[in-house]
Design a protein around this motif. Structure first.
Motif, short mmCIF file in Angstrom:
data_model
loop_
_atom_site.label_atom_id
_atom_site.label_comp_id
_atom_site.label_asym_id
_atom_site.label_seq_id
_atom_site.Cartn_x
_atom_site.Cartn_y
_atom_site.Cartn_z
N ALA A 1 0.96 -1.12 -0.34
CA ALA A 1 -0.20 0.16 0.28
C ALA A 1 0.79 1.39 0.41
N PRO A 2 0.08 1.83 -0.34
CA PRO A 2 1.22 3.39 -0.70
C PRO A 2 1.75 4.00 1.06
N GLY A 3 3.13 4.39 1.03
CA GLY A 3 3.73 4.75 1.87
C GLY A 3 3.59 3.20 3.19
N LYS A 4 3.70 2.50 2.87
CA LYS A 4 4.08 1.53 3.74
C LYS A 4 4.97 -0.15 2.87
N THR B 1 -6.10 -2.01 -0.32
CA THR B 1 -6.26 -1.31 -1.26
C THR B 1 -4.90 -1.67 -1.46
N ALA B 2 -4.44 -1.66 -2.14
CA ALA B 2 -2.82 -2.29 -2.25
C ALA B 2 -2.28 -2.23 -4.00
N ASP B 3 -1.07 -2.68 -4.48
CA ASP B 3 -0.57 -2.89 -5.67
C ASP B 3 0.21 -4.38 -5.19
#
Length: 123
Positions: A40-43, A91-93
């Motif tokens: 996930a963004p920022g994780k 939500t994530a790549d």
């Protein structure tokens, strides 16, 4: 060499479902253990699920257990991740990984990685 290409990501509402696919090149796909990770963004990247070469052994992160199912079709050189009851925090790549041994896949140190597919779950 194994090349991995993910597909199936997209935008879905909370509670919905998606099925991710990871198509592998090469004639020895059935020898490889496979896994799914997400970032996930920022994780940091985190483990989601893994499956042995035969499909007889599977592992899941606690956060997805009971909602996600990993499976594979060795005849199609493809591994799948069925995601049900999706939540915004999913939500994530999503990335698939491959290794000849299952444990490196679980640890996130598999030899081969795909480019990822984006999953967005709206609330």
């Amino acid at each position: 060499q194994v090349q991995l290409v993910e597909s199936g990501g997209g935008l879905v509402q909370a509670g919905g479902s998606l099925r991710l696919s990871c198509a592998a090149s090469g004639r020895t796909f059935s020898s490889y253990s496979m896994g799914w990770f997400r970032q996930a963004p920022g994780k940091e990247r985190e483990f989601v699920a893994a499956i042995s070469w035969s499909g007889s052994i599977t592992y899941y992160a606690d956060s997805v257990k009971g909602r996600f199912t990993i499976s594979r079709d060795n005849a199609k050189n493809t591994v799948y991740l069925r995601m049900n009851s999706l939540k915004p925090e999913d939500t994530a790549d999503y990335y698939c990984a491959a290794d000849l041994a299952l444990e490196p896949v679980r640890r996130g140190s598999g030899d081969y990685w795909g480019q990822g597919t984006q999953v967005t779950v709206s609330s």
